[in-house]
Design a protein around this motif. Sequence first.
Motif, PDB file in Angstrom:
ATOM      1  N   HIS A  13      -3.334   8.474  -9.419  1.00  0.00           N
ATOM      2  CA  HIS A  13      -3.009   9.895  -9.189  1.00  0.00           C
ATOM      3  C   HIS A  13      -1.544  10.044  -8.803  1.00  0.00           C
ATOM      4  O   HIS A  13      -0.961   9.141  -8.215  1.00  0.00           O
ATOM      5  N   PRO A  14      -0.939  11.198  -9.118  1.00  0.00           N
ATOM      6  CA  PRO A  14       0.347  11.552  -8.518  1.00  0.00           C
ATOM      7  C   PRO A  14       0.062  12.408  -7.283  1.00  0.00           C
ATOM      8  O   PRO A  14      -1.018  12.972  -7.142  1.00  0.00           O
ATOM      9  N   ASP A  15       1.020  12.487  -6.390  1.00  0.00           N
ATOM     10  CA  ASP A  15       0.890  13.383  -5.227  1.00  0.00           C
ATOM     11  C   ASP A  15       1.483  14.725  -5.636  1.00  0.00           C
ATOM     12  O   ASP A  15       2.599  15.082  -5.252  1.00  0.00           O
ATOM     13  N   GLY A  35      -5.724  -7.148  -1.235  1.00  0.00           N
ATOM     14  CA  GLY A  35      -5.550  -5.749  -1.599  1.00  0.00           C
ATOM     15  C   GLY A  35      -4.288  -5.573  -2.436  1.00  0.00           C
ATOM     16  O   GLY A  35      -3.332  -6.333  -2.305  1.00  0.00           O
ATOM     17  N   HIS A  36      -4.308  -4.578  -3.326  1.00  0.00           N
ATOM     18  CA  HIS A  36      -3.158  -4.314  -4.183  1.00  0.00           C
ATOM     19  C   HIS A  36      -2.941  -2.816  -4.379  1.00  0.00           C
ATOM     20  O   HIS A  36      -3.887  -2.036  -4.374  1.00  0.00           O
ATOM     21  N   LEU A  37      -1.677  -2.460  -4.556  1.00  0.00           N
ATOM     22  CA  LEU A  37      -1.268  -1.108  -4.914  1.00  0.00           C
ATOM     23  C   LEU A  37      -0.661  -1.209  -6.309  1.00  0.00           C
ATOM     24  O   LEU A  37       0.235  -2.021  -6.540  1.00  0.00           O
ATOM     25  N   TRP A  38      -1.132  -0.384  -7.243  1.00  0.00           N
ATOM     26  CA  TRP A  38      -0.705  -0.439  -8.632  1.00  0.00           C
ATOM     27  C   TRP A  38       0.107   0.806  -8.968  1.00  0.00           C
ATOM     28  O   TRP A  38      -0.330   1.921  -8.722  1.00  0.00           O
ATOM     29  N   ILE A  39       1.333   0.595  -9.494  1.00  0.00           N
ATOM     30  CA  ILE A  39       2.210   1.682  -9.941  1.00  0.00           C
ATOM     31  C   ILE A  39       2.497   1.417 -11.422  1.00  0.00           C
ATOM     32  O   ILE A  39       3.423   0.686 -11.766  1.00  0.00           O
ATOM     33  N   TRP A  41       3.701   3.069 -14.064  1.00  0.00           N
ATOM     34  CA  TRP A  41       4.963   3.439 -14.720  1.00  0.00           C
ATOM     35  C   TRP A  41       6.028   2.372 -14.527  1.00  0.00           C
ATOM     36  O   TRP A  41       6.902   2.193 -15.363  1.00  0.00           O
ATOM     37  N   LEU A  42       5.962   1.660 -13.416  1.00  0.00           N
ATOM     38  CA  LEU A  42       6.910   0.581 -13.134  1.00  0.00           C
ATOM     39  C   LEU A  42       6.327  -0.789 -13.487  1.00  0.00           C
ATOM     40  O   LEU A  42       7.002  -1.804 -13.299  1.00  0.00           O
ATOM     41  N   ARG A  43       5.069  -0.792 -13.931  1.00  0.00           N
ATOM     42  CA  ARG A  43       4.347  -2.044 -14.181  1.00  0.00           C
ATOM     43  C   ARG A  43       4.433  -2.945 -12.948  1.00  0.00           C
ATOM     44  O   ARG A  43       4.713  -4.140 -13.031  1.00  0.00           O
ATOM     45  N   LEU A  44       4.180  -2.319 -11.803  1.00  0.00           N
ATOM     46  CA  LEU A  44       4.367  -2.990 -10.522  1.00  0.00           C
ATOM     47  C   LEU A  44       3.040  -3.097  -9.780  1.00  0.00           C
ATOM     48  O   LEU A  44       2.397  -2.092  -9.483  1.00  0.00           O
ATOM     49  N   LEU A  45       2.625  -4.324  -9.524  1.00  0.00           N
ATOM     50  CA  LEU A  45       1.431  -4.596  -8.738  1.00  0.00           C
ATOM     51  C   LEU A  45       1.897  -5.194  -7.416  1.00  0.00           C
ATOM     52  O   LEU A  45       2.426  -6.311  -7.378  1.00  0.00           O
ATOM     53  N   LEU A  46       1.732  -4.442  -6.334  1.00  0.00           N
ATOM     54  CA  LEU A  46       2.204  -4.870  -5.012  1.00  0.00           C
ATOM     55  C   LEU A  46       1.047  -5.395  -4.174  1.00  0.00           C
ATOM     56  O   LEU A  46      -0.060  -4.858  -4.225  1.00  0.00           O
ATOM     57  N   TYR A  47       1.318  -6.438  -3.398  1.00  0.00           N
ATOM     58  CA  TYR A  47       0.344  -6.836  -2.393  1.00  0.00           C
ATOM     59  C   TYR A  47       0.242  -5.691  -1.390  1.00  0.00           C
ATOM     60  O   TYR A  47       1.248  -5.165  -0.927  1.00  0.00           O
ATOM     61  N   TYR A  48      -0.975  -5.286  -1.073  1.00  0.00           N
ATOM     62  CA  TYR A  48      -1.211  -4.198  -0.123  1.00  0.00           C
ATOM     63  C   TYR A  48      -2.259  -4.720   0.857  1.00  0.00           C
ATOM     64  O   TYR A  48      -3.439  -4.440   0.747  1.00  0.00           O
ATOM     65  N   HIS A  59       5.010  11.917  -5.868  1.00  0.00           N
ATOM     66  CA  HIS A  59       4.924  13.004  -6.848  1.00  0.00           C
ATOM     67  C   HIS A  59       5.363  12.506  -8.220  1.00  0.00           C
ATOM     68  O   HIS A  59       4.797  12.887  -9.238  1.00  0.00           O
ATOM     69  N   ILE A  60       6.365  11.658  -8.243  1.00  0.00           N
ATOM     70  CA  ILE A  60       6.951  11.170  -9.494  1.00  0.00           C
ATOM     71  C   ILE A  60       6.203   9.951 -10.030  1.00  0.00           C
ATOM     72  O   ILE A  60       6.054   9.794 -11.244  1.00  0.00           O
ATOM     73  N   LEU A  61       5.719   9.086  -9.140  1.00  0.00           N
ATOM     74  CA  LEU A  61       5.109   7.818  -9.544  1.00  0.00           C
ATOM     75  C   LEU A  61       3.601   7.811  -9.278  1.00  0.00           C
ATOM     76  O   LEU A  61       3.169   7.593  -8.138  1.00  0.00           O
ATOM     77  N   PRO A  62       2.786   8.044 -10.307  1.00  0.00           N
ATOM     78  CA  PRO A  62       1.337   7.903 -10.103  1.00  0.00           C
ATOM     79  C   PRO A  62       1.025   6.492  -9.597  1.00  0.00           C
ATOM     80  O   PRO A  62       1.677   5.522  -9.996  1.00  0.00           O
ATOM     81  N   HIS A  63       0.041   6.396  -8.725  1.00  0.00           N
ATOM     82  CA  HIS A  63      -0.281   5.137  -8.074  1.00  0.00           C
ATOM     83  C   HIS A  63      -1.755   5.092  -7.734  1.00  0.00           C
ATOM     84  O   HIS A  63      -2.417   6.127  -7.702  1.00  0.00           O
ATOM     85  N   GLU A  64      -2.260   3.884  -7.512  1.00  0.00           N
ATOM     86  CA  GLU A  64      -3.650   3.734  -7.087  1.00  0.00           C
ATOM     87  C   GLU A  64      -3.786   2.521  -6.186  1.00  0.00           C
ATOM     88  O   GLU A  64      -3.018   1.564  -6.297  1.00  0.00           O
TER      89      GLU A  64
END
Length: 93
Positions: A13-15, A35-39, A41-48, A59-64
């Motif tokens: 979702h976007p904010d 845990g992971h946060l996925w963005i 548009w940036l093809r970015l999988l972050l450790y969360y 608002h600009i970067l949908p994330h989950e």
Amino acid sequence: GRSIQYNCQTPLHPDSTDPPKAWVALVALGTFQKGHLWIPWLRLLLYYEPGSIVFLLGHILPHEVLAFQDGQRVSIAHFTHESIWTELGVHLP
């Protein structure tokens, strides 16, 4: 504002109610693992994982927030909806 979620995933979702240039702070707490946060548009999988703090332009970067393993997770999102700025009479670019 603040959203507190307990043991939840959040779908992509976007904010959309936040101003485009407003930062959101995401905080992960608990005893969970992997845990992971996925963005996408940036093809970015972050450790969360517990203790993580992530700032992003929601608002600009949908994330989950993806599934996690073991333990309990509390995710806290700190945000500012555009209506707050409008009510205060602040002009947003």
